[in-house]
Write a protein that holds these residues in place. Structure first.
Motif, PDB file in Angstrom:
ATOM      1  N   VAL A   1       5.866   1.876 -10.019  1.00  0.00           N
ATOM      2  CA  VAL A   1       7.216   1.385  -9.756  1.00  0.00           C
ATOM      3  C   VAL A   1       7.962   2.450  -8.975  1.00  0.00           C
ATOM      4  CG1 VAL A   1       9.404   0.684 -10.778  1.00  0.00           C
ATOM      5  CG2 VAL A   1       7.249  -0.017 -11.850  1.00  0.00           C
ATOM      6  N   LYS A   2       8.602   2.052  -7.887  1.00  0.00           N
ATOM      7  CA  LYS A   2       9.432   2.986  -7.131  1.00  0.00           C
ATOM      8  C   LYS A   2      10.672   2.262  -6.633  1.00  0.00           C
ATOM      9  CE  LYS A   2       7.967   4.789  -3.312  1.00  0.00           C
ATOM     10  NZ  LYS A   2       9.098   4.594  -2.363  1.00  0.00           N
ATOM     11  N   VAL A   3      11.501   2.988  -5.892  1.00  0.00           N
ATOM     12  CA  VAL A   3      12.748   2.403  -5.405  1.00  0.00           C
ATOM     13  C   VAL A   3      12.592   1.955  -3.960  1.00  0.00           C
ATOM     14  CG1 VAL A   3      15.214   2.767  -5.036  1.00  0.00           C
ATOM     15  CG2 VAL A   3      14.080   3.848  -6.983  1.00  0.00           C
ATOM     16  N   ASN A   4      12.519   2.886  -3.056  1.00  0.00           N
ATOM     17  CA  ASN A   4      12.496   2.573  -1.636  1.00  0.00           C
ATOM     18  C   ASN A   4      11.111   2.142  -1.151  1.00  0.00           C
ATOM     19  OD1 ASN A   4      15.283   3.239  -1.173  1.00  0.00           O
ATOM     20  ND2 ASN A   4      14.717   5.392  -1.407  1.00  0.00           N
ATOM     21  N   PRO A   5      11.026   1.475   0.005  1.00  0.00           N
ATOM     22  CA  PRO A   5       9.725   1.050   0.530  1.00  0.00           C
ATOM     23  C   PRO A   5       8.772   2.229   0.661  1.00  0.00           C
ATOM     24  CG  PRO A   5      11.490   0.005   1.759  1.00  0.00           C
ATOM     25  CD  PRO A   5      12.146   1.013   0.857  1.00  0.00           C
ATOM     26  N   PRO A   6       7.487   2.008   0.387  1.00  0.00           N
ATOM     27  CA  PRO A   6       6.514   3.101   0.439  1.00  0.00           C
ATOM     28  C   PRO A   6       6.193   3.513   1.873  1.00  0.00           C
ATOM     29  CG  PRO A   6       5.380   1.036   0.074  1.00  0.00           C
ATOM     30  CD  PRO A   6       6.859   0.722   0.022  1.00  0.00           C
ATOM     31  N   THR A   7       5.871   4.768   2.033  1.00  0.00           N
ATOM     32  CA  THR A   7       5.407   5.262   3.327  1.00  0.00           C
ATOM     33  C   THR A   7       3.919   4.951   3.449  1.00  0.00           C
ATOM     34  OG1 THR A   7       4.807   7.426   2.444  1.00  0.00           O
ATOM     35  CG2 THR A   7       7.092   7.132   3.196  1.00  0.00           C
ATOM     36  N   PRO A   8       3.361   5.003   4.663  1.00  0.00           N
ATOM     37  CA  PRO A   8       1.911   4.800   4.806  1.00  0.00           C
ATOM     38  C   PRO A   8       1.102   5.770   3.951  1.00  0.00           C
ATOM     39  CG  PRO A   8       2.974   4.646   6.951  1.00  0.00           C
ATOM     40  CD  PRO A   8       4.032   5.095   5.989  1.00  0.00           C
ATOM     41  N   ASP A   9       1.572   7.014   3.852  1.00  0.00           N
ATOM     42  CA  ASP A   9       0.867   7.997   3.044  1.00  0.00           C
ATOM     43  C   ASP A   9       0.892   7.612   1.567  1.00  0.00           C
ATOM     44  OD1 ASP A   9      -0.482  10.602   2.716  1.00  0.00           O
ATOM     45  OD2 ASP A   9       1.356  11.151   1.643  1.00  0.00           O
ATOM     46  N   GLU A  10       2.031   7.112   1.091  1.00  0.00           N
ATOM     47  CA  GLU A  10       2.124   6.697  -0.314  1.00  0.00           C
ATOM     48  C   GLU A  10       1.222   5.500  -0.583  1.00  0.00           C
ATOM     49  OE1 GLU A  10       6.648   8.009  -1.606  1.00  0.00           O
ATOM     50  OE2 GLU A  10       6.357   6.142  -0.491  1.00  0.00           O
ATOM     51  N   ILE A  11       1.162   4.568   0.342  1.00  0.00           N
ATOM     52  CA  ILE A  11       0.271   3.416   0.162  1.00  0.00           C
ATOM     53  C   ILE A  11      -1.177   3.872   0.106  1.00  0.00           C
ATOM     54  CG2 ILE A  11      -0.583   1.295   1.263  1.00  0.00           C
ATOM     55  CD1 ILE A  11       2.229   0.879   2.386  1.00  0.00           C
ATOM     56  N   GLY A  12      -1.515   4.868   0.927  1.00  0.00           N
ATOM     57  CA  GLY A  12      -2.884   5.378   0.927  1.00  0.00           C
ATOM     58  C   GLY A  12      -3.288   6.020  -0.381  1.00  0.00           C
ATOM     59  N   ARG A  13      -2.317   6.456  -1.176  1.00  0.00           N
ATOM     60  CA  ARG A  13      -2.623   7.090  -2.452  1.00  0.00           C
ATOM     61  C   ARG A  13      -2.741   6.102  -3.604  1.00  0.00           C
ATOM     62  NH1 ARG A  13       1.984  11.833  -1.892  1.00  0.00           N
ATOM     63  NH2 ARG A  13       1.087  12.859  -0.044  1.00  0.00           N
ATOM     64  N   LEU A  14      -2.399   4.840  -3.354  1.00  0.00           N
ATOM     65  CA  LEU A  14      -2.500   3.837  -4.406  1.00  0.00           C
ATOM     66  C   LEU A  14      -3.937   3.342  -4.516  1.00  0.00           C
ATOM     67  CD1 LEU A  14       0.695   1.733  -3.543  1.00  0.00           C
ATOM     68  CD2 LEU A  14       0.444   3.380  -5.407  1.00  0.00           C
ATOM     69  N   GLY A  15      -4.364   3.128  -5.740  1.00  0.00           N
ATOM     70  CA  GLY A  15      -5.723   2.664  -5.952  1.00  0.00           C
ATOM     71  C   GLY A  15      -5.885   1.187  -5.625  1.00  0.00           C
ATOM     72  N   SER A  16      -7.040   0.825  -5.094  1.00  0.00           N
ATOM     73  CA  SER A  16      -7.322  -0.581  -4.825  1.00  0.00           C
ATOM     74  C   SER A  16      -7.311  -1.356  -6.139  1.00  0.00           C
ATOM     75  CB  SER A  16      -8.692  -0.725  -4.156  1.00  0.00           C
ATOM     76  OG  SER A  16      -8.988  -2.088  -3.933  1.00  0.00           O
ATOM     77  N   GLY A  17      -6.652  -2.507  -6.145  1.00  0.00           N
ATOM     78  CA  GLY A  17      -6.538  -3.302  -7.354  1.00  0.00           C
ATOM     79  C   GLY A  17      -5.285  -2.998  -8.155  1.00  0.00           C
ATOM     80  N   SER A  18      -4.521  -1.989  -7.736  1.00  0.00           N
ATOM     81  CA  SER A  18      -3.283  -1.652  -8.441  1.00  0.00           C
ATOM     82  C   SER A  18      -2.136  -2.530  -7.949  1.00  0.00           C
ATOM     83  CB  SER A  18      -2.934  -0.178  -8.239  1.00  0.00           C
ATOM     84  OG  SER A  18      -2.660   0.087  -6.866  1.00  0.00           O
ATOM     85  N   SER A  19      -0.989  -2.402  -8.603  1.00  0.00           N
ATOM     86  CA  SER A  19       0.192  -3.171  -8.224  1.00  0.00           C
ATOM     87  C   SER A  19       1.355  -2.231  -7.985  1.00  0.00           C
ATOM     88  CB  SER A  19       0.565  -4.174  -9.327  1.00  0.00           C
ATOM     89  OG  SER A  19      -0.434  -5.163  -9.477  1.00  0.00           O
TER      90      SER A  19
END
Length: 322
Positions: free
Chosen positions: A26-44
């Motif tokens: 859960v976060k506030v502002n839209p994610p950066t490309p780098d932040e998206i890259g750190r999220l695991g596949s299958g996560s929300s």
């Protein structure tokens, strides 16, 4: 929107590791490309994802196998009121906009009777009477100003009057779906601006809050209207991030034009981080409670709230909330 608090004991590396292991972030502002890259596949991911104005975010989430739930896409229905982060943050913005206007104004807001004579109350016009506009009207009224509201949706006139404000009748209406105004036609917009230009000149403070989802903010206050305002008047434009309701707005800045101060502050809720964060946390918690089933993260794809705010992912797999 308010910025996410950061623990003094955390490090970027540790935060990245936690994000990679978490099933739900859960976060506030839209994610950066780098932040998206750190999220695991299958996560929300739950947060403000700008699905209408920045579709590349949803595309990156989709490519990364992340299910995204956009807080700004929560439908404005009775059952979802506790999850409506746009409304909670708009309340903060509407309140703070009036304080910004009062600080920059060269005039008192309330009527004052002094030994040197009586000072008339300031006149405040609020354009766009959604959640932020209603809060602005209520706050300006509490400060003693003489308030007037306008919106292209005539059905909100009664709400304006219930706050002790007057209704500015221009004869142009544009009721839309979901509690928002529809976009005006070119002819309607031209006629509205002509009438507003004449009306705006009579006010000391103008606060604009008009937004149309996924589109540039409608222009309501023309350069000519600003030129006609009395020196020392103030315009506070809450639509600056989407282009502004005032023709002379400079997003994120405060400028003076024709002796009128025009402020377009960015992210006003972040200037009141305690209550803005508290309200946002409650919105997220309410949404998470809807998505949980016996402690498992199991969003029901058939639920109208979940279906409306999900921007990626055909379905969410059962997993524990990390």
């Amino acid at each position: 929107m308010p910025s996410s608090p950061t623990s003094s004991t955390s490090s970027p590396e540790r935060t990245s590791a936690i994000r990679g292991q978490a099933d739900v972030v859960v976060k506030v502002n839209p994610p950066t490309p780098d932040e998206i890259g750190r999220l695991g596949s299958g996560s929300s991911l739950i947060g403000f994802l700008a699905p209408l104005t920045r579709p590349e975010i949803a595309e990156r989430l989709r490519r990364s196998g992340v299910t995204g739930f956009a807080m700004e896409a929560v439908p404005r229905i009775s059952r979802a009121q506790s999850m409506d982060a746009l409304s909670s943050q708009a309340n903060v913005a509407g309140y703070k906009a009036v304080l910004e206007a009062a600080e920059r104004s060269t005039r008192f807001f309330p009527m004052l009777t002094t030994a040197a004579g009586t000072v008339k109350p300031a006149t405040v016009l609020v354009l766009g009477v959604g959640v932020a506009g209603l809060q602005a009207l209520a706050t300006a009224k509490r400060l003693g100003a003489r308030t007037t509201g306008f919106d292209v949706r005539p059905e909100v006139a009664e709400q304006v009057r219930s706050l002790g404000a007057q209704w500015l009748e221009l004869g142009v209406e544009a009721s839309g779906e979901g509690g928002y105004a529809r976009a005006l036609t070119d002819a309607e917009q031209a006629e509205q601006q002509r009438r507003l230009t004449e009306a705006v000149a009579g006010f000391d403070v103008v606060i604009t809050t008009a937004l149309v989802p996924g589109r540039p903010a409608p222009r309501l206050v023309t350069a000519e209207a600003v030129r006609r305002m009395r020196p020392g008047s103030v315009v506070v434009d809450l639509a600056g991030e989407t282009g502004g309701n005032c023709e002379l707005t400079v997003p994120g800045e405060t400028v003076v034009r024709h002796d009128v101060t025009i402020a377009a502050p960015a992210n006003l809720p972040a200037t009141m981080p305690e209550h803005a964060s508290e309200l946002y946390a409650r919105n997220v918690l309410a949404l998470l409670e809807l998505m949980l089933n016996d402690g498992e993260f199991a969003p029901d794809p058939a639920d109208e709230i979940i279906a409306a705010c999900r921007v990626t992912g055909a379905s969410a797999e059962l997993s524990e909330v990390a």
